[in-house]
Scaffold this motif. Sequence first.
Motif, PDB file in Angstrom:
ATOM      1  N   HIS A  16       0.712  -1.127   0.043  1.00  0.00           N
ATOM      2  CA  HIS A  16      -0.021   0.008  -0.046  1.00  0.00           C
ATOM      3  C   HIS A  16       0.854   1.298   0.033  1.00  0.00           C
ATOM      4  O   HIS A  16       0.220   2.224  -0.202  1.00  0.00           O
ATOM      5  N   VAL A  17       2.336   1.235   0.152  1.00  0.00           N
ATOM      6  CA  VAL A  17       2.927   2.301   0.345  1.00  0.00           C
ATOM      7  C   VAL A  17       2.803   3.603  -0.843  1.00  0.00           C
ATOM      8  O   VAL A  17       2.504   4.562  -0.293  1.00  0.00           O
ATOM      9  N   ARG A  18       2.959   2.855  -2.101  1.00  0.00           N
ATOM     10  CA  ARG A  18       2.954   4.018  -3.127  1.00  0.00           C
ATOM     11  C   ARG A  18       1.497   4.446  -3.206  1.00  0.00           C
ATOM     12  O   ARG A  18       1.536   5.678  -3.739  1.00  0.00           O
ATOM     13  N   HIS A  19       0.473   3.659  -3.072  1.00  0.00           N
ATOM     14  CA  HIS A  19      -0.810   4.256  -3.375  1.00  0.00           C
ATOM     15  C   HIS A  19      -1.257   5.361  -2.243  1.00  0.00           C
ATOM     16  O   HIS A  19      -1.783   6.195  -2.432  1.00  0.00           O
ATOM     17  N   ASN A  20      -0.768   5.112  -0.748  1.00  0.00           N
ATOM     18  CA  ASN A  20      -1.113   5.917   0.104  1.00  0.00           C
ATOM     19  C   ASN A  20      -0.282   7.187  -0.029  1.00  0.00           C
ATOM     20  O   ASN A  20      -0.850   8.182   0.412  1.00  0.00           O
ATOM     21  N   LEU A  21       0.958   7.022  -0.338  1.00  0.00           N
ATOM     22  CA  LEU A  21       1.717   8.232  -0.342  1.00  0.00           C
ATOM     23  C   LEU A  21       0.951   9.224  -1.462  1.00  0.00           C
ATOM     24  O   LEU A  21       1.093  10.397  -1.337  1.00  0.00           O
ATOM     25  N   ALA A  22       0.550   8.801  -2.614  1.00  0.00           N
ATOM     26  CA  ALA A  22      -0.091   9.508  -3.536  1.00  0.00           C
ATOM     27  C   ALA A  22      -1.442   9.977  -2.925  1.00  0.00           C
ATOM     28  O   ALA A  22      -1.873  11.073  -3.733  1.00  0.00           O
ATOM     29  N   LEU A  60      -1.566  11.918  -0.038  1.00  0.00           N
ATOM     30  CA  LEU A  60      -1.165  12.896   0.913  1.00  0.00           C
ATOM     31  C   LEU A  60      -0.936  14.188   0.237  1.00  0.00           C
ATOM     32  O   LEU A  60      -0.641  14.215  -1.184  1.00  0.00           O
ATOM     33  N   SER A  61      -1.233  15.288   0.797  1.00  0.00           N
ATOM     34  CA  SER A  61      -0.676  16.577   0.373  1.00  0.00           C
ATOM     35  C   SER A  61       0.013  17.517   1.514  1.00  0.00           C
ATOM     36  O   SER A  61      -0.435  17.909   2.341  1.00  0.00           O
ATOM     37  N   GLY A  62       1.218  16.828   1.417  1.00  0.00           N
ATOM     38  CA  GLY A  62       2.356  17.514   2.327  1.00  0.00           C
ATOM     39  C   GLY A  62       2.416  17.033   3.657  1.00  0.00           C
ATOM     40  O   GLY A  62       2.950  17.420   4.660  1.00  0.00           O
ATOM     41  N   ASP A  63       1.789  15.856   3.942  1.00  0.00           N
ATOM     42  CA  ASP A  63       1.842  15.265   4.904  1.00  0.00           C
ATOM     43  C   ASP A  63       3.079  14.318   5.192  1.00  0.00           C
ATOM     44  O   ASP A  63       3.516  14.005   4.276  1.00  0.00           O
ATOM     45  N   GLU A  64       3.516  14.133   6.287  1.00  0.00           N
ATOM     46  CA  GLU A  64       4.551  13.266   6.698  1.00  0.00           C
ATOM     47  C   GLU A  64       4.219  11.522   6.558  1.00  0.00           C
ATOM     48  O   GLU A  64       2.902  11.347   7.367  1.00  0.00           O
ATOM     49  N   TYR A  65       4.698  10.988   6.110  1.00  0.00           N
ATOM     50  CA  TYR A  65       4.247   9.492   5.886  1.00  0.00           C
ATOM     51  C   TYR A  65       5.415   8.629   6.757  1.00  0.00           C
ATOM     52  O   TYR A  65       6.553   8.397   6.250  1.00  0.00           O
ATOM     53  N   PHE A  66       4.936   8.040   7.903  1.00  0.00           N
ATOM     54  CA  PHE A  66       5.689   7.244   8.735  1.00  0.00           C
ATOM     55  C   PHE A  66       5.308   5.886   9.106  1.00  0.00           C
ATOM     56  O   PHE A  66       4.243   5.806   9.473  1.00  0.00           O
ATOM     57  N   VAL A  67       6.168   4.866   9.038  1.00  0.00           N
ATOM     58  CA  VAL A  67       5.846   3.566   9.333  1.00  0.00           C
ATOM     59  C   VAL A  67       6.697   3.046  10.532  1.00  0.00           C
ATOM     60  O   VAL A  67       8.058   3.162  10.277  1.00  0.00           O
ATOM     61  N   LEU A  68       5.910   2.428  11.482  1.00  0.00           N
ATOM     62  CA  LEU A  68       6.880   2.036  12.646  1.00  0.00           C
ATOM     63  C   LEU A  68       6.430   0.410  12.650  1.00  0.00           C
ATOM     64  O   LEU A  68       5.508  -0.122  12.723  1.00  0.00           O
ATOM     65  N   LEU A  69       7.451  -0.592  12.365  1.00  0.00           N
ATOM     66  CA  LEU A  69       7.128  -1.840  12.222  1.00  0.00           C
ATOM     67  C   LEU A  69       7.494  -2.459  13.610  1.00  0.00           C
ATOM     68  O   LEU A  69       8.673  -2.356  14.256  1.00  0.00           O
ATOM     69  N   ASP A  70       6.540  -3.232  14.080  1.00  0.00           N
ATOM     70  CA  ASP A  70       6.538  -3.676  15.440  1.00  0.00           C
ATOM     71  C   ASP A  70       7.005  -5.237  15.247  1.00  0.00           C
ATOM     72  O   ASP A  70       6.113  -6.285  15.606  1.00  0.00           O
ATOM     73  N   ARG A  71       8.249  -5.405  14.669  1.00  0.00           N
ATOM     74  CA  ARG A  71       8.757  -6.801  14.870  1.00  0.00           C
ATOM     75  C   ARG A  71      10.381  -6.488  14.876  1.00  0.00           C
ATOM     76  O   ARG A  71      10.845  -5.405  14.761  1.00  0.00           O
ATOM     77  N   PRO A  72      11.081  -7.609  15.084  1.00  0.00           N
ATOM     78  CA  PRO A  72      12.579  -7.697  15.231  1.00  0.00           C
ATOM     79  C   PRO A  72      12.906  -7.247  13.729  1.00  0.00           C
ATOM     80  O   PRO A  72      12.275  -7.423  12.936  1.00  0.00           O
ATOM     81  N   THR A  73      14.259  -6.876  13.935  1.00  0.00           N
ATOM     82  CA  THR A  73      15.002  -6.697  12.772  1.00  0.00           C
ATOM     83  C   THR A  73      15.306  -7.814  11.748  1.00  0.00           C
ATOM     84  O   THR A  73      15.752  -8.762  12.384  1.00  0.00           O
ATOM     85  N   SER A  74      15.152  -8.039  10.504  1.00  0.00           N
ATOM     86  CA  SER A  74      15.474  -8.968   9.657  1.00  0.00           C
ATOM     87  C   SER A  74      15.688  -8.449   8.307  1.00  0.00           C
ATOM     88  O   SER A  74      15.374  -7.154   8.091  1.00  0.00           O
ATOM     89  N   PRO A  75      16.438  -9.254   7.421  1.00  0.00           N
ATOM     90  CA  PRO A  75      16.514  -8.629   6.078  1.00  0.00           C
ATOM     91  C   PRO A  75      15.250  -8.505   5.116  1.00  0.00           C
ATOM     92  O   PRO A  75      15.366  -7.481   4.645  1.00  0.00           O
ATOM     93  N   VAL A  99      -4.874  -0.691   5.266  1.00  0.00           N
ATOM     94  CA  VAL A  99      -5.720   0.323   5.053  1.00  0.00           C
ATOM     95  C   VAL A  99      -5.230   1.014   3.479  1.00  0.00           C
ATOM     96  O   VAL A  99      -3.885   1.258   3.778  1.00  0.00           O
ATOM     97  N   ARG A 100      -5.883   1.306   2.772  1.00  0.00           N
ATOM     98  CA  ARG A 100      -5.639   1.879   1.376  1.00  0.00           C
ATOM     99  C   ARG A 100      -6.534   3.366   1.720  1.00  0.00           C
ATOM    100  O   ARG A 100      -7.611   3.453   1.704  1.00  0.00           O
ATOM    101  N   LEU A 101      -5.642   4.328   1.799  1.00  0.00           N
ATOM    102  CA  LEU A 101      -6.019   5.660   1.981  1.00  0.00           C
ATOM    103  C   LEU A 101      -6.623   6.027   0.975  1.00  0.00           C
ATOM    104  O   LEU A 101      -6.683   5.754  -0.340  1.00  0.00           O
TER     105      LEU A 101
END
Length: 284
Positions: A16-22, A24-39, A87-89
């Motif tokens: 969904h990232v590219r759709h969601n970013l499209a 927005l209008s000057g908003d900041e897009y921040f993703v917080l991943l609730d998982r351990p670090t992995s490749p 969610v698709r914004l």
Amino acid sequence: MVVAICAFRCENVLKHVRHNLAQLSGDEYFVLLDRPTSPEAEKAVAEVRAAGGTMRIIGATRGLSASRNEVLAEWPEHHVMFADDDVRLDKAAVTAVRESLRAGAHMAGVRLRRPSWRLPWYFTSGQFHLVGWHQDEGEIKIWGACMAVDTAFAHAHGLRFDLKLSRTGKSLQSGEDTTFIKLMKQAGGREALLPEHSVVHDVDRGRLRLRYLLRRAYWQGRTEAGRNETVPGLRKEWNRHRTAGWPLACLYGAATAVGAVHELLLRLRRPRTPMSSRYRSDQR
């Protein structure tokens, strides 16, 4: 405004990232991943950054409430729109939320629309809430899948998302969103409901399996008991499920009641905490 995606699945983030970013209008897009670090997680970070957003990995699975509290701490004097990773914004919905907060609302929500799927016979509109869909028409409530808040107001009143009501790992605990909104309103916050605007909650199809829905109903019962609303909560759930007819209402209602009873029994076994200590803990 900050659009904060509290995520658990990398595949949903990238879907969904590219759709969601499209949208927005000057908003900041921040993703917080609730998982351990992995490749896989590191790859997602790079792709989100390349698309124009920001992503951070928590490094462990701490739960949805912990993620949302971290966002509150990161942006203590901002307008933040929380959205689930599935969610698709929609541009009009994001704009309406942004404008309502700028006009003085302290919390805002839009309609969570279902994808155009054919639904199984045992899944009716009475179970929409179990997967985070609003009814196609009528009133809505602010739910966490797409929920905007004025973080300055929340901080001014010492409000945080309840860790005990948090979905964590395989637990399907819920209610941290509506409980938070309830506390915001009790503190005098102004609510903006925008049912004429919507986003698509593109949940995993596996959530439409009967086994999952009964698990979710069970955890809903635990949630109602966990926030000391056992009787009104069970009544609310019954009223929702009975629109599906008596057989399904009894099936889902029984699962909910079992969850509530289980939670009450577990609470009897736990050491009792003095009321003053519980109050101070809840205010942190």
